[in-house]
Design an enzyme around this catalytic site. Sequence first.
Site, PDB file in Angstrom:
ATOM      1  N   TYR A  38       1.727   3.771  -3.618  1.00  0.00           N
ATOM      2  CA  TYR A  38       1.430   5.141  -3.167  1.00  0.00           C
ATOM      3  C   TYR A  38       2.605   5.735  -2.401  1.00  0.00           C
ATOM      4  CZ  TYR A  38      -0.179   8.803   0.002  1.00  0.00           C
ATOM      5  OH  TYR A  38      -0.277   9.970   0.723  1.00  0.00           O
ATOM      6  N   LYS A  51       5.147   8.883  -3.314  1.00  0.00           N
ATOM      7  CA  LYS A  51       5.313  10.072  -2.462  1.00  0.00           C
ATOM      8  C   LYS A  51       6.784  10.215  -2.050  1.00  0.00           C
ATOM      9  CE  LYS A  51       2.555  12.565  -1.061  1.00  0.00           C
ATOM     10  NZ  LYS A  51       1.953  13.807  -1.626  1.00  0.00           N
ATOM     11  N   THR A  77       3.674  12.524   3.402  1.00  0.00           N
ATOM     12  CA  THR A  77       3.020  11.566   4.286  1.00  0.00           C
ATOM     13  C   THR A  77       4.030  10.823   5.152  1.00  0.00           C
ATOM     14  OG1 THR A  77       1.783   9.482   4.262  1.00  0.00           O
ATOM     15  CG2 THR A  77       3.104   9.948   2.320  1.00  0.00           C
ATOM     16  N   ASP A  78       3.557  10.315   6.290  1.00  0.00           N
ATOM     17  CA  ASP A  78       4.427   9.479   7.130  1.00  0.00           C
ATOM     18  C   ASP A  78       4.657   8.099   6.509  1.00  0.00           C
ATOM     19  OD1 ASP A  78       1.888   8.373   7.536  1.00  0.00           O
ATOM     20  OD2 ASP A  78       1.957   8.511   9.718  1.00  0.00           O
ATOM     21  N   GLU A  79       3.852   7.752   5.481  1.00  0.00           N
ATOM     22  CA  GLU A  79       3.979   6.407   4.896  1.00  0.00           C
ATOM     23  C   GLU A  79       5.314   6.201   4.198  1.00  0.00           C
ATOM     24  OE1 GLU A  79       0.668   4.652   2.975  1.00  0.00           O
ATOM     25  OE2 GLU A  79      -0.776   5.558   4.337  1.00  0.00           O
TER      26      GLU A  79
HETATM   27  P1  NAD Z   1      -7.538  13.642  -1.949  1.00  0.00           P
HETATM   28  O1  NAD Z   1      -7.392  12.386  -2.737  1.00  0.00           O
HETATM   29  O2  NAD Z   1      -8.731  13.859  -1.118  1.00  0.00           O
HETATM   30  O3  NAD Z   1      -7.435  14.896  -2.927  1.00  0.00           O
HETATM   31  C1  NAD Z   1      -6.493  14.958  -3.969  1.00  0.00           C
HETATM   32  C2  NAD Z   1      -6.865  16.133  -4.871  1.00  0.00           C
HETATM   33  O4  NAD Z   1      -5.869  16.241  -5.903  1.00  0.00           O
HETATM   34  C3  NAD Z   1      -8.217  15.976  -5.566  1.00  0.00           C
HETATM   35  O5  NAD Z   1      -8.947  17.175  -5.486  1.00  0.00           O
HETATM   36  C4  NAD Z   1      -7.849  15.656  -7.009  1.00  0.00           C
HETATM   37  O6  NAD Z   1      -8.819  16.092  -7.941  1.00  0.00           O
HETATM   38  C5  NAD Z   1      -6.537  16.403  -7.144  1.00  0.00           C
HETATM   39  N1  NAD Z   1      -5.689  15.832  -8.193  1.00  0.00           N
HETATM   40  C6  NAD Z   1      -5.352  14.525  -8.372  1.00  0.00           C
HETATM   41  N2  NAD Z   1      -4.574  14.394  -9.460  1.00  0.00           N
HETATM   42  C7  NAD Z   1      -4.393  15.645  -9.954  1.00  0.00           C
HETATM   43  C8  NAD Z   1      -3.661  16.162 -11.057  1.00  0.00           C
HETATM   44  N3  NAD Z   1      -2.964  15.360 -11.872  1.00  0.00           N
HETATM   45  N4  NAD Z   1      -3.665  17.496 -11.278  1.00  0.00           N
HETATM   46  C9  NAD Z   1      -4.377  18.312 -10.459  1.00  0.00           C
HETATM   47  N5  NAD Z   1      -5.095  17.880  -9.403  1.00  0.00           N
HETATM   48  C10 NAD Z   1      -5.095  16.551  -9.160  1.00  0.00           C
HETATM   49  O7  NAD Z   1      -6.200  13.744  -1.084  1.00  0.00           O
HETATM   50  P2  NAD Z   1      -5.989  14.283   0.409  1.00  0.00           P
HETATM   51  O8  NAD Z   1      -6.306  13.211   1.358  1.00  0.00           O
HETATM   52  O9  NAD Z   1      -6.620  15.619   0.527  1.00  0.00           O
HETATM   53  O10 NAD Z   1      -4.400  14.444   0.402  1.00  0.00           O
HETATM   54  C11 NAD Z   1      -3.796  15.652  -0.050  1.00  0.00           C
HETATM   55  C12 NAD Z   1      -2.292  15.517   0.060  1.00  0.00           C
HETATM   56  O11 NAD Z   1      -1.940  15.243   1.416  1.00  0.00           O
HETATM   57  C13 NAD Z   1      -1.709  14.374  -0.759  1.00  0.00           C
HETATM   58  O12 NAD Z   1      -0.492  14.813  -1.304  1.00  0.00           O
HETATM   59  C14 NAD Z   1      -1.474  13.262   0.252  1.00  0.00           C
HETATM   60  O13 NAD Z   1      -0.387  12.461  -0.138  1.00  0.00           O
HETATM   61  C15 NAD Z   1      -1.125  14.077   1.483  1.00  0.00           C
HETATM   62  N6  NAD Z   1      -1.459  13.438   2.777  1.00  0.00           N
HETATM   63  C16 NAD Z   1      -2.711  12.938   3.011  1.00  0.00           C
HETATM   64  C17 NAD Z   1      -3.000  12.402   4.256  1.00  0.00           C
HETATM   65  C18 NAD Z   1      -4.377  11.855   4.571  1.00  0.00           C
HETATM   66  O14 NAD Z   1      -4.559  11.260   5.639  1.00  0.00           O
HETATM   67  N7  NAD Z   1      -5.373  12.033   3.739  1.00  0.00           N
HETATM   68  C19 NAD Z   1      -2.014  12.358   5.250  1.00  0.00           C
HETATM   69  C20 NAD Z   1      -0.741  12.863   4.962  1.00  0.00           C
HETATM   70  C21 NAD Z   1      -0.477  13.417   3.726  1.00  0.00           C
HETATM   71  O1  DAU Z   2      -0.558   7.948   7.036  1.00  0.00           O
HETATM   72  C1  DAU Z   2      -0.952   8.930   6.120  1.00  0.00           C
HETATM   73  C2  DAU Z   2      -1.771   8.299   5.015  1.00  0.00           C
HETATM   74  O2  DAU Z   2      -3.036   7.974   5.583  1.00  0.00           O
HETATM   75  C3  DAU Z   2      -1.945   9.205   3.819  1.00  0.00           C
HETATM   76  O3  DAU Z   2      -0.695   9.456   3.233  1.00  0.00           O
HETATM   77  C4  DAU Z   2      -2.879   8.562   2.786  1.00  0.00           C
HETATM   78  O4  DAU Z   2      -3.124   9.475   1.727  1.00  0.00           O
HETATM   79  C5  DAU Z   2      -4.201   8.244   3.469  1.00  0.00           C
HETATM   80  O5  DAU Z   2      -5.046   7.561   2.563  1.00  0.00           O
HETATM   81  C6  DAU Z   2      -3.971   7.385   4.712  1.00  0.00           C
HETATM   82  O6  DAU Z   2      -3.510   6.062   4.322  1.00  0.00           O
HETATM   83  P1  DAU Z   2      -4.056   4.734   5.038  1.00  0.00           P
HETATM   84  O7  DAU Z   2      -3.864   3.598   4.142  1.00  0.00           O
HETATM   85  O8  DAU Z   2      -3.510   4.638   6.428  1.00  0.00           O
HETATM   86  O9  DAU Z   2      -5.624   5.155   5.176  1.00  0.00           O
HETATM   87  P2  DAU Z   2      -6.963   4.313   4.934  1.00  0.00           P
HETATM   88  O10 DAU Z   2      -8.078   5.171   5.423  1.00  0.00           O
HETATM   89  O11 DAU Z   2      -7.041   3.761   3.566  1.00  0.00           O
HETATM   90  O12 DAU Z   2      -6.788   3.093   5.943  1.00  0.00           O
HETATM   91  C7  DAU Z   2      -6.580   3.296   7.331  1.00  0.00           C
HETATM   92  C8  DAU Z   2      -6.391   1.938   7.955  1.00  0.00           C
HETATM   93  O13 DAU Z   2      -7.642   1.241   7.922  1.00  0.00           O
HETATM   94  C9  DAU Z   2      -5.396   1.060   7.252  1.00  0.00           C
HETATM   95  O14 DAU Z   2      -4.687   0.280   8.208  1.00  0.00           O
HETATM   96  C10 DAU Z   2      -6.260   0.158   6.372  1.00  0.00           C
HETATM   97  C11 DAU Z   2      -7.519   0.004   7.195  1.00  0.00           C
HETATM   98  N1  DAU Z   2      -8.771  -0.175   6.424  1.00  0.00           N
HETATM   99  C12 DAU Z   2      -9.070   0.718   5.451  1.00  0.00           C
HETATM  100  C13 DAU Z   2     -10.222   0.590   4.711  1.00  0.00           C
HETATM  101  C14 DAU Z   2     -10.552   1.568   3.624  1.00  0.00           C
HETATM  102  C15 DAU Z   2      -9.637  -1.223   6.732  1.00  0.00           C
HETATM  103  O15 DAU Z   2      -9.369  -2.026   7.650  1.00  0.00           O
HETATM  104  N2  DAU Z   2     -10.780  -1.358   5.998  1.00  0.00           N
HETATM  105  C16 DAU Z   2     -11.107  -0.502   4.979  1.00  0.00           C
HETATM  106  O16 DAU Z   2     -12.163  -0.708   4.331  1.00  0.00           O
END
Ligand code: NAD
Ligand code: DAU
Length: 366
Positions: free
Chosen positions: A165, A169, A139-141
């Site tokens: 989180y 990561k 992630t970019d975080e």
């Molecule tokens: P998600 O939370 O939707 O899915 C996570 C999946 O991992 C689920 O299916 C869960 O059951 C599985 N899981 C969790 N713990 C586990 C374990 N111990 N063993 C096996 N499976 C397990 O997540 P996502 O949003 O699809 O993100 C996937 C990956 O991409 C993550 O590594 C996250 O850090 C990264 N990522 C997400 C975003 C985003 O915006 N969602 C952006 C950048 C990177």
């Molecule tokens: O940048 C990549 C990341 O993006 C991933 O690594 C994470 O897995 C993914 O969850 C996401 O993280 P964020 O914290 O940016 O996503 P989230 O959707 O939780 O929140 C997006 C923005 O919106 C953040 O600034 C918080 C804000 N927010 C979120 C929720 C859920 C609100 O203002 N209200 C809300 O109820």
Amino acid sequence: MSTESNSDQHAYLVTGGAGFIGCNFLRYLLETEPDAKVVNLDLLTYAGSLSNLQDLPDTGRYTFVQGDITDADLVAELFEKHGITRVIHFAAESHVDRSITGPAAFIQTNIIGTFTLLEAARKAWAGREDDCRFLHVSTDEVYGTLAPNDPPFSETTAYAPNSPYSASKAASDHLVRAYLKTYKLPVVTTNCSNNYGPYQYPEKLIPLMILNALTGKNLPIYGDGLQIRDWLYVMDHCSGIHAALSRGRIGETYNIGGLNEEANINIVHLICDILDELRPKTGGGSYREQITHVTDRPGHDRRYAIDAEKICTELGWAPAESFQTGIRKTVEWYLDNQIWVNSVMSENYDEWISLNYADRKEGMDQ
Ligand code: NAD
Ligand code: DAU
């Protein structure tokens, strides 16, 4: 969808394939690599669901295994049984707010889980590293937060994670790097910005706002809502991961981003406007009236932005979806998939909403 294909018959271990990005990636992979065999290892936590995978094509090349990536015996058995040569590691605890209320699971899955997979790959691939690849999805975080005039994150930006989180990561990224340097494990890491699209669990900003709007609930904006994220349509992330896997250089990291910085409040306004058009409120008025500013997220990163120059120039990747088209498609998907919505919004979901939102005070200054 890309038509890029790979004639080698790789055996993939995809972790977290029942989650949001993983389930979209499985569709992409099975279509893009007609010869690939794929094992999906997923624990099916609250965030993973087999309903995300119901329409996977029946190729006979796909196997689902419910299990934990921290289970070293299970992981080693899967490498051996399926002759795994490719790992795409998605599985993680992924929600920042949950890492604030309960960080332990993040340490366990994101750090110990990644370590367990790296160890299994190191042992299984000893002496044949050239034929194998471990793609770590990050992630970019990990880069922390940007001030308004800072340049976007590049691959050389120093790590400065601010939440449990992002710290977990970052730790996993460092382990991946260490396995390259120490054991010559053939790894590639991608660091991506915020994804959106079909099958995203409704704890994240975009699906939460769509579904809260439709059910007449408040649209809870943390703080002033001027925090910026760089939004990428999930299938564009999938094509970026596949490009990094198939054409990326071993040991490199590639930033993937949407070239689309937007403040949270603008995202929510846009969602409301699309819903006003597609599903007008029965009593009249705009969904914007449901917007409520609430207590901010502790340690809330102010701005993320990705410099995706490296993956664009080196691997020829570019996002296919504009934000305007992607967000409309996404709102339509949630409107059209009420059965899926019902299936993931369980009792656990209500518990989470209560835990995360009940104590947030209303008002701009909270
Ligand atoms: P998600 O939370 O939707 O899915 C996570 C999946 O991992 C689920 O299916 C869960 O059951 C599985 N899981 C969790 N713990 C586990 C374990 N111990 N063993 C096996 N499976 C397990 O997540 P996502 O949003 O699809 O993100 C996937 C990956 O991409 C993550 O590594 C996250 O850090 C990264 N990522 C997400 C975003 C985003 O915006 N969602 C952006 C950048 C990177
Ligand atoms: O940048 C990549 C990341 O993006 C991933 O690594 C994470 O897995 C993914 O969850 C996401 O993280 P964020 O914290 O940016 O996503 P989230 O959707 O939780 O929140 C997006 C923005 O919106 C953040 O600034 C918080 C804000 N927010 C979120 C929720 C859920 C609100 O203002 N209200 C809300 O109820």
